[in-house]
Every structure is written in structure tokens, then in C-alpha cells.
Scaffold this motif. Structure first.
Motif, mmCIF file in Angstrom:
data_model
loop_
_atom_site.group_PDB
_atom_site.id
_atom_site.type_symbol
_atom_site.label_atom_id
_atom_site.label_comp_id
_atom_site.label_asym_id
_atom_site.label_seq_id
_atom_site.Cartn_x
_atom_site.Cartn_y
_atom_site.Cartn_z
ATOM 1 N N PHE A 68 0.873 -1.166 0.000
ATOM 2 C CA PHE A 68 0.000 0.000 0.000
ATOM 3 C C PHE A 68 0.914 1.220 0.000
ATOM 4 O O PHE A 68 1.905 1.248 0.724
ATOM 5 C CB PHE A 68 -0.905 0.046 1.224
ATOM 6 N N PRO A 69 0.624 2.246 -0.764
ATOM 7 C CA PRO A 69 1.540 3.394 -0.863
ATOM 8 C C PRO A 69 1.443 4.339 0.335
ATOM 9 O O PRO A 69 1.279 5.553 0.191
ATOM 10 C CB PRO A 69 1.094 4.069 -2.166
ATOM 11 N N LEU A 70 1.562 3.778 1.535
ATOM 12 C CA LEU A 70 1.407 4.578 2.748
ATOM 13 C C LEU A 70 2.487 5.645 2.874
ATOM 14 O O LEU A 70 2.233 6.728 3.397
ATOM 15 C CB LEU A 70 1.428 3.662 3.974
ATOM 16 N N TYR A 71 3.685 5.352 2.389
ATOM 17 C CA TYR A 71 4.783 6.310 2.495
ATOM 18 C C TYR A 71 4.736 7.369 1.393
ATOM 19 O O TYR A 71 5.565 8.258 1.356
ATOM 20 C CB TYR A 71 6.137 5.598 2.505
ATOM 21 N N GLU A 72 3.773 7.276 0.520
ATOM 22 C CA GLU A 72 3.593 8.284 -0.530
ATOM 23 C C GLU A 72 2.488 9.283 -0.169
ATOM 24 O O GLU A 72 2.283 10.262 -0.863
ATOM 25 C CB GLU A 72 3.246 7.597 -1.856
ATOM 26 N N ILE A 81 7.790 9.822 7.529
ATOM 27 C CA ILE A 81 9.063 9.111 7.648
ATOM 28 C C ILE A 81 8.863 7.750 8.285
ATOM 29 O O ILE A 81 9.706 6.875 8.184
ATOM 30 C CB ILE A 81 10.108 9.926 8.446
ATOM 31 N N TRP A 82 7.716 7.573 8.958
ATOM 32 C CA TRP A 82 7.406 6.283 9.565
ATOM 33 C C TRP A 82 5.901 6.136 9.656
ATOM 34 O O TRP A 82 5.196 7.073 10.014
ATOM 35 C CB TRP A 82 8.037 6.185 10.952
ATOM 36 N N VAL A 83 5.412 4.952 9.305
ATOM 37 C CA VAL A 83 3.985 4.649 9.361
ATOM 38 C C VAL A 83 3.817 3.428 10.243
ATOM 39 O O VAL A 83 4.592 2.473 10.160
ATOM 40 C CB VAL A 83 3.423 4.343 7.947
ATOM 41 N N ILE A 94 -1.537 -10.053 13.843
ATOM 42 C CA ILE A 94 -0.257 -9.730 13.231
ATOM 43 C C ILE A 94 -0.526 -8.836 12.028
ATOM 44 O O ILE A 94 -1.273 -9.221 11.121
ATOM 45 C CB ILE A 94 0.516 -10.990 12.788
ATOM 46 N N VAL A 95 0.046 -7.631 12.042
ATOM 47 C CA VAL A 95 -0.082 -6.691 10.930
ATOM 48 C C VAL A 95 1.288 -6.563 10.281
ATOM 49 O O VAL A 95 2.261 -6.220 10.943
ATOM 50 C CB VAL A 95 -0.564 -5.297 11.408
ATOM 51 N N LEU A 96 1.379 -6.856 8.991
ATOM 52 C CA LEU A 96 2.629 -6.736 8.240
ATOM 53 C C LEU A 96 2.602 -5.451 7.437
ATOM 54 O O LEU A 96 1.610 -5.153 6.774
ATOM 55 C CB LEU A 96 2.811 -7.935 7.310
ATOM 56 N N MET A 97 3.709 -4.682 7.504
ATOM 57 C CA MET A 97 3.796 -3.410 6.781
ATOM 58 C C MET A 97 5.183 -3.266 6.175
ATOM 59 O O MET A 97 6.157 -3.731 6.751
ATOM 60 C CB MET A 97 3.552 -2.231 7.727
ATOM 61 N N ASP A 98 5.257 -2.597 5.029
ATOM 62 C CA ASP A 98 6.552 -2.283 4.449
ATOM 63 C C ASP A 98 7.324 -1.374 5.392
ATOM 64 O O ASP A 98 6.746 -0.540 6.080
ATOM 65 C CB ASP A 98 6.386 -1.558 3.102
#
Length: 131
Positions: A68-72, A81-83, A94-98
Motif C-alpha cells: 500500500f503506498p502509505l509512504y507516498e 518518515i514512519w507509518v 499480526i499486521v505486516l507493513m513495508d
């Protein structure tokens, strides 16, 4: 996906399994078609719920926010800078994130009971995989 989801579909894809690798490998065209045209999902939920209520099954919930383009996202203050997630008030999630700062790595947000977390934090196989 095979078969493709209908053009007007949206939301989350939910697949309940009572084992991980072996059952996930069985998710094929016929399984997806059965999910779309029968009560397979409802019956699976009821079966797992029955086992869970009888304490025969540990239920874990996984979700992936990877890709998901959360950092965009920019709400006018610049890109983050951090999500991360908000506090998750339930256990066994369990939540996996880039990860923004570690290249292709992912972050895992894990909620467990205090007793389970102590065991989780000292698991040798897990510790070999984390940085």
C-alpha cells in the motif's frame, strides 16, 4: 486471482484456515469458485468458531498492508518518515507493513497475551530472522 474477482468487488479478502502451509496450498480455482457460489466461507467460520469456543483452536489474525503506498501519502506536511498502526485492542493479531528505512524488509506488529509474548520474544527460530 484465478478466477478474477468481479469488477465491482472491493474490501478485504478473507480466507480462514485451520493449518497454514498445507491448507493455503489448496486455495485454487475450485476453492475460490466455491467461496463465491456456496456457503463454504460461512461454514468454515462456524466450524472454526466452534473449535475456538471449545478451546481446541488458537485463532490468529493476519493482515498485510504491504505494497500500500502509505509512504507516498502527503496531507500537506510532506511524506511520512514512519507509518505504523494504532493500538490494536485485541490479542493474536499480526499486521505486516513495508518498512520505509530498511529497503525490502517488512515490519510485523504482533499483539499477544503477556504470557504468549514472553515465549514469542524468546523463540530461537524467530530471533534468527529478525534484525
Amino acid at each position: 486471482m484465478v478466477p478474477k474477482l468481479p469488477k465491482n468487488s472491493f474490501g478485504n479478502l478473507v480466507v480462514l484456515t485451520d493449518a497454514f502451509r498445507d491448507v493455503v496450498k489448496k486455495i485454487d480455482r475450485e476453492y475460490i469458485e466455491a467461496l463465491q457460489s456456496t456457503d463454504l466461507l460461512l461454514n468454515s467460520i462456524l466450524k472454526l468458531l466452534e473449535h475456538y469456543l471449545n478451546r481446541h483452536t488458537l485463532m490468529m489474525n493476519f493482515t498485510s498492508w504491504c505494497r500500500f503506498p502509505l509512504y507516498e501519502t502527503d496531507f500537506g506536511w510532506g511524506k511520512p518518515i514512519w507509518v505504523s498502526t494504532c493500538t490494536i485492542p485485541t490479542k493474536n493479531v499480526i499486521v505486516l507493513m513495508d518498512s520505509n528505512s530498511f529497503g525490502d524488509e517488512i515490519e510485523a506488529y504482533v499483539t499477544l497475551t503477556g504470557e504468549d509474548m514472553v515465549e514469542f520474544e524468546h523463540h530461537d527460530e524467530l530471533l534468527a530472522l529478525v534484525s
